[in-house]
Design a protein around this motif. Structure first.
Motif, mmCIF file in Angstrom:
data_model
loop_
_atom_site.group_PDB
_atom_site.id
_atom_site.type_symbol
_atom_site.label_atom_id
_atom_site.label_comp_id
_atom_site.label_asym_id
_atom_site.label_seq_id
_atom_site.Cartn_x
_atom_site.Cartn_y
_atom_site.Cartn_z
ATOM 1 N N LYS A 1 0.832 -1.196 0.000
ATOM 2 C CA LYS A 1 0.000 0.000 0.000
ATOM 3 C C LYS A 1 0.870 1.251 0.000
ATOM 4 O O LYS A 1 2.050 1.205 0.361
ATOM 5 C CB LYS A 1 -0.921 0.020 1.226
ATOM 6 C CG LYS A 1 -1.996 -1.053 1.199
ATOM 7 C CD LYS A 1 -2.917 -0.945 2.403
ATOM 8 C CE LYS A 1 -4.022 -2.001 2.315
ATOM 9 N NZ LYS A 1 -4.950 -1.919 3.477
ATOM 10 N N ILE A 2 0.256 2.337 -0.411
ATOM 11 C CA ILE A 2 0.908 3.638 -0.296
ATOM 12 C C ILE A 2 0.869 4.056 1.174
ATOM 13 O O ILE A 2 -0.188 4.040 1.804
ATOM 14 C CB ILE A 2 0.208 4.675 -1.184
ATOM 15 C CG1 ILE A 2 0.392 4.306 -2.664
ATOM 16 C CG2 ILE A 2 0.740 6.074 -0.902
ATOM 17 C CD1 ILE A 2 -0.366 5.213 -3.623
ATOM 18 N N ILE A 3 2.042 4.405 1.723
ATOM 19 C CA ILE A 3 2.114 4.781 3.137
ATOM 20 C C ILE A 3 2.378 6.280 3.330
ATOM 21 O O ILE A 3 2.368 6.765 4.455
ATOM 22 C CB ILE A 3 3.176 3.952 3.876
ATOM 23 C CG1 ILE A 3 4.568 4.168 3.266
ATOM 24 C CG2 ILE A 3 2.804 2.479 3.883
ATOM 25 C CD1 ILE A 3 5.700 3.534 4.074
ATOM 26 N N ALA A 4 2.611 6.980 2.218
ATOM 27 C CA ALA A 4 2.787 8.434 2.296
ATOM 28 C C ALA A 4 2.687 9.014 0.889
ATOM 29 O O ALA A 4 2.941 8.317 -0.102
ATOM 30 C CB ALA A 4 4.134 8.810 2.913
ATOM 31 N N VAL A 5 2.298 10.281 0.792
ATOM 32 C CA VAL A 5 2.266 11.003 -0.484
ATOM 33 C C VAL A 5 3.030 12.316 -0.297
ATOM 34 O O VAL A 5 2.793 13.044 0.675
ATOM 35 C CB VAL A 5 0.827 11.279 -0.952
ATOM 36 C CG1 VAL A 5 0.837 12.133 -2.216
ATOM 37 C CG2 VAL A 5 0.068 9.978 -1.186
ATOM 38 N N GLN A 6 3.946 12.576 -1.227
ATOM 39 C CA GLN A 6 4.722 13.818 -1.190
ATOM 40 C C GLN A 6 4.317 14.721 -2.363
ATOM 41 O O GLN A 6 4.116 14.234 -3.483
ATOM 42 C CB GLN A 6 6.226 13.523 -1.277
ATOM 43 C CG GLN A 6 6.768 12.708 -0.119
ATOM 44 C CD GLN A 6 6.731 13.456 1.197
ATOM 45 O OE1 GLN A 6 6.725 14.694 1.227
ATOM 46 N NE2 GLN A 6 6.694 12.707 2.298
ATOM 47 N N GLU A 7 4.192 16.017 -2.081
ATOM 48 C CA GLU A 7 3.899 17.015 -3.118
ATOM 49 C C GLU A 7 5.220 17.680 -3.516
ATOM 50 O O GLU A 7 5.859 18.342 -2.687
ATOM 51 C CB GLU A 7 2.926 18.071 -2.597
ATOM 52 C CG GLU A 7 1.598 17.508 -2.098
ATOM 53 C CD GLU A 7 0.639 17.191 -3.230
ATOM 54 O OE1 GLU A 7 0.929 17.587 -4.381
ATOM 55 O OE2 GLU A 7 -0.398 16.556 -2.956
ATOM 56 N N GLY B 1 4.083 8.849 -4.644
ATOM 57 C CA GLY B 1 3.576 7.879 -3.686
ATOM 58 C C GLY B 1 4.713 7.045 -3.121
ATOM 59 O O GLY B 1 5.577 6.576 -3.869
ATOM 60 N N VAL B 2 4.721 6.868 -1.811
ATOM 61 C CA VAL B 2 5.735 6.063 -1.128
ATOM 62 C C VAL B 2 5.098 4.729 -0.756
ATOM 63 O O VAL B 2 4.047 4.691 -0.089
ATOM 64 C CB VAL B 2 6.262 6.775 0.129
ATOM 65 C CG1 VAL B 2 7.361 5.942 0.790
ATOM 66 C CG2 VAL B 2 6.771 8.172 -0.216
ATOM 67 N N ASP C 1 13.450 -0.300 2.476
ATOM 68 C CA ASP C 1 12.092 -0.586 2.932
ATOM 69 C C ASP C 1 11.006 0.079 2.104
ATOM 70 O O ASP C 1 9.826 -0.150 2.359
ATOM 71 C CB ASP C 1 11.932 -0.118 4.389
ATOM 72 C CG ASP C 1 12.997 -0.699 5.288
ATOM 73 O OD1 ASP C 1 13.173 -1.928 5.276
ATOM 74 O OD2 ASP C 1 13.668 0.089 5.994
ATOM 75 N N MET C 2 11.382 0.936 1.170
ATOM 76 C CA MET C 2 10.400 1.721 0.429
ATOM 77 C C MET C 2 10.812 1.896 -1.022
ATOM 78 O O MET C 2 11.995 1.821 -1.355
ATOM 79 C CB MET C 2 10.246 3.116 1.069
ATOM 80 C CG MET C 2 9.618 3.114 2.435
ATOM 81 S SD MET C 2 9.735 4.747 3.243
ATOM 82 C CE MET C 2 11.402 4.655 3.898
ATOM 83 N N LEU C 3 9.814 2.140 -1.857
ATOM 84 C CA LEU C 3 10.058 2.641 -3.209
ATOM 85 C C LEU C 3 9.040 3.730 -3.494
ATOM 86 O O LEU C 3 8.014 3.839 -2.819
ATOM 87 C CB LEU C 3 10.018 1.518 -4.241
ATOM 88 C CG LEU C 3 8.759 0.660 -4.378
ATOM 89 C CD1 LEU C 3 7.717 1.322 -5.260
ATOM 90 C CD2 LEU C 3 9.121 -0.710 -4.949
ATOM 91 N N THR C 4 9.343 4.545 -4.494
ATOM 92 C CA THR C 4 8.511 5.717 -4.777
ATOM 93 C C THR C 4 8.039 5.687 -6.217
ATOM 94 O O THR C 4 8.785 5.286 -7.124
ATOM 95 C CB THR C 4 9.296 7.017 -4.515
ATOM 96 O OG1 THR C 4 10.601 6.919 -5.106
ATOM 97 C CG2 THR C 4 9.467 7.250 -3.016
ATOM 98 N N ALA D 1 -5.108 8.425 -5.874
ATOM 99 C CA ALA D 1 -4.269 7.625 -4.974
ATOM 100 C C ALA D 1 -3.856 8.433 -3.751
ATOM 101 O O ALA D 1 -3.471 9.605 -3.855
ATOM 102 C CB ALA D 1 -3.035 7.137 -5.722
ATOM 103 N N THR D 2 -3.932 7.785 -2.585
ATOM 104 C CA THR D 2 -3.629 8.476 -1.333
ATOM 105 C C THR D 2 -3.146 7.462 -0.313
ATOM 106 O O THR D 2 -2.931 6.277 -0.648
ATOM 107 C CB THR D 2 -4.882 9.226 -0.821
ATOM 108 O OG1 THR D 2 -4.518 10.025 0.304
ATOM 109 C CG2 THR D 2 -5.990 8.266 -0.432
#
Length: 362
Positions: A237-243, A265-266, A308-311, A320-321
């Motif tokens: 799942k997406i765990i964060a969104v950056q603008e 999306g992270v 641990d993450m990809l973007t 998406a959120t």
């Protein structure tokens, strides 16, 4: 709170793919190859989904012991045979068939009076394991004289060259010439030969990767004609969104720089989960749609994959959120498509799923 990453294994898809193999190979019997934890899918799932196979082929005695403990009573083939002579007692106890590929293994079996079923391996051109044609017949007669049940095997190096040469012809010719006049069954075809060289099957075929709905060539389009089903889906799942604004960079090394205002999306998945760190910008990720009726959309990776993450670039997924589901590969996104972007093959990705990733068998 559990991290949202999950590998789902569809045993119904395994059963479907085994049935498709049966349709393709006719009267040939099937060794279902389940080495490397069933190509990362787990022996438990393989046993549940491939129970109608004629036998399992694998590498490790511990895996054979586990299958017997679960009640598996049909045949088991050890694809690399004995790693040391002391293992012979376990082979007999577990009723395993053996691949024999070197002179040392022949010598060990000559000391054993208990008859064992053997698939003698010919090096017909792969130049990895097996006897040369000149040495093959002597090895056969030595094993046969000791009372072992000897059959014949080789492995194709180029069966996955769809419509290209070299293919399997030279190896087939070498195999046929070498075993001429010798009794015993034959085992030749891997997944690629089952798919594209059904004149080279033998009495026993050895499908592996195709049972898991993945292409031997690394191109999913090459297996569409076989109507196989995807077995593993890796989701998160997406765990964060950056603008971001134009000029902002993403992740380690600032590999990706925004050309304009955009959303990133992270996702809770990284190389410690088995996702390839060398996946380039543009590698596809499937993002679920805004409602259950929407099929979703492919969004590209933007920035270096971390532990641990990809973007990903959410420019085409404005809905998406936080909490939006994604698929790293699976039924909506073939693992081969991801592997191509990472300059590897689907085999490697599914085999590399890390122990920390929860597995759901359905």
């Amino acid at each position: 709170m559990e991290r949202p990453i999950l590998a789902s294994i569809d045993t119904g898809a395994l059963s479907h793919n085994l049935a498709r193999v049966r349709e393709l190979v006719g009267n040939s019997r099937i060794w279902s190859v389940v080495k490397a934890r069933a190509y990362g899918h787990s022996l438990k799932a393989a046993l549940a989904g491939l129970g109608q196979t004629d036998g399992f082929a694998l590498l490790d005695l511990d895996d054979a012991r586990w299958l017997r403990a679960q009640g598996w009573d049909k045949r088991i083939l050890l694809l690399e045979g004995l790693f040391n002579e002391d293992d012979l007692s376990s082979v007999i106890e577990l009723r395993c068939d053996l691949v024999v590929h070197c002179a040392e293994q022949v010598s060990w079996l000559e000391k054993q009076s208990h008859p064992i079923t053997v698939f003698l391996k010919l090096n017909s051109g792969m130049n990895r394991l097996g006897f040369t044609p000149d040495a093959y017949r002597l090895a056969y007669h030595r094993l046969h004289a000791q009372g072992h049940h000897v059959h014949h095997m080789t492995h194709f190096a180029n069966a996955d060259r769809v419509d290209r040469e070299p293919s399997v012809g030279a190896q087939m010719e070498c195999f046929s010439k070498t075993i001429d006049g010798l009794q015993g069954e034959t085992s030749l075809a891997n997944s690629a030969a089952v798919l594209w060289h059904r004149n080279a099957l033998g009495d026993w075929v050895r499908p592996g990767i195709m049972l898991h709905g993945i292409s031997p060539t690394g191109a999913y389009k090459d297996i569409e004609h076989a109507h196989l089903k995807t077995v593993m889906s890796l989701s998160s799942k997406i765990i964060a969104v950056q603008e971001l604004q134009a000029g902002d960079a993403v992740g380690y090394g600032a590999r990706y720089v925004a050309k304009q205002a955009m959303r990133i999306g992270v996702i809770a998945c990284g190389y410690a989960d088995g996702y390839p760190r060398h996946a380039v910008d543009g590698t596809p990720v499937w993002v679920s749609g805004p409602t259950d009726k929407t099929s979703g959309i492919i969004c590209p990776i933007a920035g270096q994959v971390s532990m641990d993450m990809l973007t990903i670039d959410l420019s085409h997924a404005p809905w998406a959120t936080l909490g939006t589901s994604v698929e790293l590969w699976g039924k909506n996104l073939p693992v081969d498509d991801v592997a191509n972007q990472a300059q590897t093959i689907g085999y490697e990705l599914v085999c590399a799923i890390a122990p920390r990733v929860p597995v759901e068998i359905i």
